[in-house]
Design an enzyme around this catalytic site. Structure first.
Site, PDB file in Angstrom:
ATOM      1  N   HIS A   1       0.831  -1.208   0.000  1.00  0.00           N
ATOM      2  CA  HIS A   1       0.000   0.000   0.000  1.00  0.00           C
ATOM      3  C   HIS A   1       0.862   1.254   0.000  1.00  0.00           C
ATOM      4  O   HIS A   1       1.946   1.299   0.589  1.00  0.00           O
ATOM      5  CB  HIS A   1      -0.994   0.002   1.171  1.00  0.00           C
ATOM      6  CG  HIS A   1      -0.401  -0.027   2.545  1.00  0.00           C
ATOM      7  ND1 HIS A   1       0.032   1.105   3.189  1.00  0.00           N
ATOM      8  CD2 HIS A   1      -0.195  -1.052   3.415  1.00  0.00           C
ATOM      9  CE1 HIS A   1       0.475   0.784   4.403  1.00  0.00           C
ATOM     10  NE2 HIS A   1       0.363  -0.509   4.563  1.00  0.00           N
TER      11      HIS A   1
ATOM     12  N   ASP B   1       0.053   4.457   1.093  1.00  0.00           N
ATOM     13  CA  ASP B   1      -0.057   5.432   2.180  1.00  0.00           C
ATOM     14  C   ASP B   1       0.746   4.999   3.401  1.00  0.00           C
ATOM     15  O   ASP B   1       1.108   3.829   3.547  1.00  0.00           O
ATOM     16  CB  ASP B   1      -1.527   5.644   2.563  1.00  0.00           C
ATOM     17  CG  ASP B   1      -2.192   4.369   3.062  1.00  0.00           C
ATOM     18  OD1 ASP B   1      -1.997   3.300   2.428  1.00  0.00           O
ATOM     19  OD2 ASP B   1      -2.911   4.412   4.077  1.00  0.00           O
TER      20      ASP B   1
ATOM     21  N   ASP C   1       6.564   0.928   6.847  1.00  0.00           N
ATOM     22  CA  ASP C   1       5.241   0.314   6.729  1.00  0.00           C
ATOM     23  C   ASP C   1       4.404   1.211   5.820  1.00  0.00           C
ATOM     24  O   ASP C   1       3.941   2.256   6.236  1.00  0.00           O
ATOM     25  CB  ASP C   1       4.603   0.182   8.107  1.00  0.00           C
ATOM     26  CG  ASP C   1       3.150  -0.257   8.072  1.00  0.00           C
ATOM     27  OD1 ASP C   1       2.722  -0.802   7.034  1.00  0.00           O
ATOM     28  OD2 ASP C   1       2.443  -0.037   9.067  1.00  0.00           O
TER      29      ASP C   1
ATOM     30  N   GLU D   1      -4.736   2.173   2.967  1.00  0.00           N
ATOM     31  CA  GLU D   1      -4.805   0.959   3.775  1.00  0.00           C
ATOM     32  C   GLU D   1      -4.923   1.284   5.253  1.00  0.00           C
ATOM     33  O   GLU D   1      -5.652   0.628   5.998  1.00  0.00           O
ATOM     34  CB  GLU D   1      -3.554   0.107   3.516  1.00  0.00           C
ATOM     35  CG  GLU D   1      -3.603  -1.283   4.158  1.00  0.00           C
ATOM     36  CD  GLU D   1      -2.988  -1.352   5.552  1.00  0.00           C
ATOM     37  OE1 GLU D   1      -3.060  -2.423   6.171  1.00  0.00           O
ATOM     38  OE2 GLU D   1      -2.430  -0.323   6.034  1.00  0.00           O
TER      39      GLU D   1
ATOM     40  N   HIS E   1       3.809   2.849  13.165  1.00  0.00           N
ATOM     41  CA  HIS E   1       2.738   3.766  13.571  1.00  0.00           C
ATOM     42  C   HIS E   1       3.162   4.684  14.710  1.00  0.00           C
ATOM     43  O   HIS E   1       2.322   5.316  15.337  1.00  0.00           O
ATOM     44  CB  HIS E   1       1.454   3.020  13.952  1.00  0.00           C
ATOM     45  CG  HIS E   1       0.875   2.205  12.846  1.00  0.00           C
ATOM     46  ND1 HIS E   1      -0.367   1.607  12.946  1.00  0.00           N
ATOM     47  CD2 HIS E   1       1.340   1.887  11.615  1.00  0.00           C
ATOM     48  CE1 HIS E   1      -0.625   0.946  11.825  1.00  0.00           C
ATOM     49  NE2 HIS E   1       0.402   1.118  11.005  1.00  0.00           N
TER      50      HIS E   1
END
Length: 485
Positions: free
Chosen positions: A77, A79, A116, A146, A457
């Protein structure tokens, strides 16, 4: 500087990662990275299309001698999660990620790194660009959004892809081979509250919770890390007899464990000593409970001169703190079938209360649909009893393991052959796109793997250089071993 990233091995991978990280790519704002990817494919004279929702597909014919192999889809993905430290001055909408090397790790300066799923995207870009890497007929699928809704995977229509095997490059441990994942649902609880004039003869204060590790609300939830929203609520609850709440703001994205929270309260002047003592008392208890997990935890108060004109009514304040206290956060149930796998969890990701409105954002995950429904209903009940309006949205399915899949067997045996060890072939508690993609492509075999990434994250996100080298060699060999048609 990013130039030192470009000199890392394998250079094909790290150079493409540096190219990608120069492009701002927040979730739901992927216009620039979509254009970047389309231009990349067209410069290579490869068939490049953008579908109705913004996914980019680039097709490349098989290299010589690989025409008889099953066609594959390589998917990542575009994003990335945007999180930064409070003291970091950075605009994700306009700036590229500033990276540096720290021993065996690539990190970003005060922000998320974007490994990620940027390392997966960079891997596919390097293969598309190369004229020396052997591979079957290849479709590169770059999905959007995503991280905040799986919009790209949900919007991908059936019949668009011709591949028989999908390689998802979105796993974060290089010794793991993903064969299943959790589904999820966004839960949003909102409420209006009454305000009253701030009592006279009182002092405005801020309460700050910071220094928590944060992390991925799926992969890291098993660690039992601190949640800033829950910690702040404990402080507010402990001092409820001494304060009036003006506002509170904690956390950010649903898929990130909240690291920080700040509340503005008003304290009756004659209760200041009791308030201070109570904060110190509850802070000491929380720090003792989490001394091994959250050594950098900091809970503090500070007097401020700008006293708010209004505060939350007492009854609404009571309902608010009790609702947050009651709402489940963390692991709800471990899988009874797969050892050490979280089956169901919830992350109380963001809380904002100000100007007469409260909003609470949660992400509930589970690999079992009935268990996901059970926890979602429990959360709905907790909030509705306190007068909140609760909405479910963004629901996506899990991905059921198929241990008899030929691609699972291939990667399992190949890992042992190459690294003289057994891979951890298992389902994970994160939300991968495979479950959604499988709805429109039920016959496609799917598997997920990737290099080691820590702290996804969060601003502590980092990618292992040695693991990326190991992962790259694994990818190269997988492409050579794809079964014949």
């Amino acid at each position: 500087m990013n130039e030192e990233i470009r000199n890392l091995e394998p250079k094909q991978l790290w150079n493409k990662f540096a190219d990608l990280n120069a492009v701002p790519r927040p979730s739901k704002k992927e216009e620039r990275v979509i254009a970047f990817m389309k231009e990349f494919g067209k410069k290579l004279n490869l068939e490049t299309i953008e579908d109705e929702v913004g996914n980019v597909i680039i097709r490349k014919p098989a290299t010589k001698g690989m025409e008889d192999r099953k066609p594959i889809v390589m998917q990542s993905h575009l994003d990335m999660v945007h999180q930064k430290n409070n003291d970091t001055n950075f605009d994700f909408d306009t700036q590229g990620i500033d990276m540096y090397v720290d021993g065996d790790w690539v990190r970003a300066k005060g922000t998320t790194l974007g490994a990620d799923n940027g390392l997966g995207v960079a891997t596919i870009m390097a293969i598309l660009e190369s004229d020396t890497i052997a591979h079957p007929e290849l479709e590169a699928l770059f999905t959007i959004d995503e991280e905040t809704g799986m919009t790209g995977a949900k919007g991908l229509k059936g019949g668009l892809l011709q591949g028989e095997i999908l390689l998802n490059l979105d796993t974060e441990e290089d010794d793991e081979i993903g064969v299943g994942c959790a589904g999820g649902v966004d839960i949003t609880a909102t409420k209006t509250y009454s305000e009253k004039e701030t009592p006279s003869n009182s002092q405005a204060m801020t309460i700050t919770v910071k220094g928590l590790q944060g992390g991925h609300s799926g992969m890291d939830i098993i660690k039992g890390l601190g949640n800033a929203n829950k910690f702040m609520n404990r402080v507010l609850y402990a001092t409820r007899d001494y304060i009036h709440l003006a506002s509170v703001s904690g956390g950010g994205l649903r898929n990130a464990i909240p690291r920080e929270s700040v509340a503005t309260v008003v304290v009756d002047s004659n209760k200041m000593d009791a308030f201070t003592s109570q904060v110190e008392n509850i802070a000491a208890k929380i720090k003792e409970e989490y001394k091994n997990l959250e050594p950098e935890l900091h809970i503090s108060t500070k007097e401020i001169s700008n006293t708010p004109e209004k505060v939350m009514e007492c009854d609404d304040f009571k309902d608010f703190v009790q609702a947050i206290y009651t709402a489940h956060n963390g692991v709800y149930r471990m899988s009874p079938e797969i050892e050490d796998l979280v089956e169901t969890s919830n992350n109380i990701a963001k809380i904002v209360a100000e100007n007469g409105t409260i909003e609470v954002l949660c992400l509930t995950r589970s690999s079992v649909e009935s268990s996901k429904e059970d926890l979602a209903n429990a959360l709905e009940s907790s909030f509705e009893m306190a007068g909140f309006n609760v909405k479910f949205s963004g629901e996506y399915p899990g991905w059921a393991p198929n241990m008899e899949s030929s691609i699972v067997k291939l990667l399992d045996s190949l890992y042992q052959e190459m690294f003289n060890d057994r891979a951890d072939v298992a389902a994970c508690h994160a939300g991968l796109e495979c479950g959604i993609l499988g709805q429109n492509y039920p016959e496609m075999e799917m598997i997920s793997f990737g290099p080691t990434i820590r702290g996804a994250h969060s601003p502590d996100e980092r990618a292992s250089i040695s693991s990326a080298q190991k992962y790259w060699s694994f990818v190269m060999e997988i492409l050579k071993r794809i079964p014949k048609k």
